[in-house]
Design a protein around this motif. Structure first.
Motif, PDB file in Angstrom:
ATOM      1  N   VAL A  59     -11.275   3.194  -4.879  1.00 22.99           N
ATOM      2  CA  VAL A  59     -10.725   1.976  -4.284  1.00 22.99           C
ATOM      3  C   VAL A  59     -10.315   2.269  -2.845  1.00 22.99           C
ATOM      4  O   VAL A  59      -9.603   3.249  -2.589  1.00 22.99           O
ATOM      5  N   ILE A  88      -8.312   0.780   0.498  1.00 23.79           N
ATOM      6  CA  ILE A  88      -7.332  -0.221   0.937  1.00 23.79           C
ATOM      7  C   ILE A  88      -7.336  -0.210   2.459  1.00 23.79           C
ATOM      8  O   ILE A  88      -7.086   0.832   3.082  1.00 23.79           O
ATOM      9  N   LYS A 117      -1.806  -4.267  -7.169  1.00 26.57           N
ATOM     10  CA  LYS A 117      -1.405  -3.257  -8.159  1.00 26.57           C
ATOM     11  C   LYS A 117      -2.373  -3.263  -9.347  1.00 26.57           C
ATOM     12  O   LYS A 117      -2.783  -2.218  -9.843  1.00 26.57           O
ATOM     13  N   LEU A 164      -5.657  -1.697  -8.543  1.00 25.74           N
ATOM     14  CA  LEU A 164      -5.561  -0.238  -8.394  1.00 25.74           C
ATOM     15  C   LEU A 164      -5.481   0.492  -9.738  1.00 25.74           C
ATOM     16  O   LEU A 164      -5.692   1.703  -9.786  1.00 25.74           O
ATOM     17  N   ALA A 177      -7.726   3.605 -10.996  1.00 26.21           N
ATOM     18  CA  ALA A 177      -8.430   4.254  -9.870  1.00 26.21           C
ATOM     19  C   ALA A 177      -8.276   5.768  -9.953  1.00 26.21           C
ATOM     20  O   ALA A 177      -7.213   6.274 -10.324  1.00 26.21           O
ATOM     21  N   VAL A 208      -8.402   6.962  -4.156  1.00 25.47           N
ATOM     22  CA  VAL A 208      -7.987   5.849  -3.288  1.00 25.47           C
ATOM     23  C   VAL A 208      -7.923   6.344  -1.848  1.00 25.47           C
ATOM     24  O   VAL A 208      -7.335   7.386  -1.563  1.00 25.47           O
ATOM     25  N   TRP A 256      -6.613   4.940   1.821  1.00 25.36           N
ATOM     26  CA  TRP A 256      -5.814   3.852   2.410  1.00 25.36           C
ATOM     27  C   TRP A 256      -5.723   4.056   3.919  1.00 25.36           C
ATOM     28  O   TRP A 256      -5.291   5.096   4.389  1.00 25.36           O
ATOM     29  N   VAL A 298       2.451  -0.738  -1.907  1.00 26.84           N
ATOM     30  CA  VAL A 298       1.229   0.080  -1.957  1.00 26.84           C
ATOM     31  C   VAL A 298       1.603   1.557  -2.082  1.00 26.84           C
ATOM     32  O   VAL A 298       1.017   2.295  -2.884  1.00 26.84           O
ATOM     33  N   LEU A 352       0.491   3.862  -5.291  1.00 26.03           N
ATOM     34  CA  LEU A 352      -0.284   5.101  -5.142  1.00 26.03           C
ATOM     35  C   LEU A 352       0.484   6.290  -5.722  1.00 26.03           C
ATOM     36  O   LEU A 352      -0.109   7.183  -6.344  1.00 26.03           O
ATOM     37  N   LEU A 393      -0.023   6.439  -9.567  1.00 27.53           N
ATOM     38  CA  LEU A 393      -1.339   6.453 -10.201  1.00 27.53           C
ATOM     39  C   LEU A 393      -1.575   7.808 -10.853  1.00 27.53           C
ATOM     40  O   LEU A 393      -1.532   8.838 -10.187  1.00 27.53           O
ATOM     41  N   CYS A 420      -4.892  10.746  -9.832  1.00 24.67           N
ATOM     42  CA  CYS A 420      -5.682  10.068  -8.799  1.00 24.67           C
ATOM     43  C   CYS A 420      -5.601  10.832  -7.487  1.00 24.67           C
ATOM     44  O   CYS A 420      -4.527  11.308  -7.096  1.00 24.67           O
ATOM     45  N   THR A 440      -5.278  10.579  -3.873  1.00 29.45           N
ATOM     46  CA  THR A 440      -4.829   9.534  -2.936  1.00 29.45           C
ATOM     47  C   THR A 440      -4.830  10.063  -1.511  1.00 29.45           C
ATOM     48  O   THR A 440      -4.133  11.020  -1.191  1.00 29.45           O
TER      49      THR A 440
END
Length: 394
Positions: free
Chosen positions: A194, A196, A304, A307, A310, A313, A315, A334, A338, A341, A344, A346
């Motif tokens: 994902v 952002i 949210k 996400l 995910a 991610v 961003w 956000v 994150l 998550l 994940c 990030t």
């Protein structure tokens, strides 16, 4: 990574030229450094060179934009030397020159991992033009070149692309880490991926949106740029930020991104840009006389939900004017999403989103914060970055 890294080269007894990114933020009144993160990020490479027998570690960096004599005075790199010395636990010699006998002599007499910081590379007019003579001259001062300024690798400057044209070269630990995180996220992500995207302008991120719509599973758009998309969808946007010449482009992205492009469904609006206006929640339409300054609560819940699940991610860009408390909720949400998550990867793509994550206290809750806003954006576009292309292949 198919480029040589610092561990692939012999540095024993060598004069090692290192391009670092010491373009640090400073207090406008006092000139004092307000965030030393870029200096801290350079430490592993500098320490490795010292510990592994480099004769001299010669650091090149720019600081700010230098077009006038006033700019020169304001952007003197001398401010960095004491901060670096303290963090390194070792004396750093600042040389107030970018060429000539003073610099040459300082490097010639250096020994046992002596660290030298050269004056702002942008004091040289040929730096940003990648003047071949300047790149060749700087290269003549050392034996090996290490690229560790990820924030500058998207620029073909004398200190990023000119020097390695004449010397054996390798990536430092920071550049290696950036390529590992951002490169993998874009080229070989653990899915779902994902993206952002926020910030003010669609025009800044056209190439990024185009590329990520191809490679990501979802692309979430917030920030000021979302109002150009809102106008493209026929919504009224009041006085919100809008790039009218990019509305057709936004329509194209909406058509191409069906089922993949996620846009806000409400906003926090005000009749003034500031905290003293009439602030209220608006739906998909912004009333006349008002402007959207953050995503609203329904958009937060939507983002949210999108996400959830995910595994990677990326961003880049805040959801609103996060510097002002009434319009920071979207960006904070956000950050929180994150941070929570599970399993994940990030990645925060530098610039304002990196500043937001650090200011809001979430720096230790994400996998990686990029040190290069422009460089990470261009990397996400799939562009070749000159400073990385110039590094020797393995």
């Amino acid at each position: 990574m198919d480029k040589k890294t610092i561990k692939d080269i012999d540095v024993v007894g060598k004069k090692v030229l290192v391009r670092v990114d010491f373009n640090v933020p400073r207090d406008k009144a006092t000139g004092e450094i307000t965030n030393d993160n870029r200096i801290v990020q350079a430490l592993p490479t500098i320490k490795y060179l010292i510990d592994n027998g480099a004769k001299a570690v010669v650091l090149f960096s720019h600081l700010g934009k230098v077009k006038t004599e006033e700019d020169k005075a304001k952007n003197n790199l001398a401010v960095v030397a004491p901060a670096l010395s303290k963090l390194l636990g070792k004396e750093v010699e600042f040389v107030d020159a970018t060429r000539g006998p003073v610099l040459e002599e300082a490097i010639a007499k250096a020994d046992n991992g002596h660290v030298i910081l050269v004056q702002n590379t942008r004091y040289e007019a040929g730096e940003s033009k990648n003047d071949p003579e300047l790149g060749k001259y700087w290269a003549s001062l050392g034996d090996v070149f290490v690229e560790d300024a990820f924030g500058s690798v998207h620029r073909a400057h004398a200190s990023t692309a000119g020097i390695p044209a004449h010397l054996p070269s390798a990536a430092g630990f920071l550049v290696e880490k950036e390529i590992a995180y951002i490169g993998k996220a874009v080229n070989d992500p653990v899915r779902p991926l994902v993206a952002i995207l926020g910030g003010a302008k669609v025009s800044d991120k056209i190439g990024v949106i185009e590329n990520l719509l191809k490679v990501a599973d979802k692309v979430i758009v917030g920030g000021g740029m979302c109002y150009t998309f809102a106008k493209a969808m026929g919504h009224s946007i009041g006085n919100s930020l809008c790039e009218d010449d990019k509305v057709e482009m936004a329509k194209k992205f909406i058509e191409e991104g069906k089922g993949k492009l996620i846009l806000p469904i409400d906003s926090i609006c005000s009749d003034k840009f500031g905290t003293d206006g009439d602030i209220k929640e608006c739906g998909e339409d912004v009333p006349d006389g008002y402007l959207g300054l953050d995503i609203g609560p329904k958009s937060i819940e939507l983002f949210k939900k999108e996400l959830e699940g995910a595994k990677t991610v990326i961003w880049n860009g805040p959801m609103g004017v996060f510097e002002l408390e009434p319009f920071a909720k979207g960006t904070i949400a956000v950050c929180e999403a994150l941070a929570n998550l599970p399993e994940c990867n990030t990645i925060i793509g530098g610039g304002d989103s990196a500043a937001a994550v650090m200011q809001l206290g979430y720096a230790d809750k994400v996998s990686h914060i990029s040190t290069g806003g422009g460089a990470s954006l261009e990397y996400m576009e799939g562009k070749v970055l000159p400073g990385i292309a110039a590094i020797d292949d393995k």
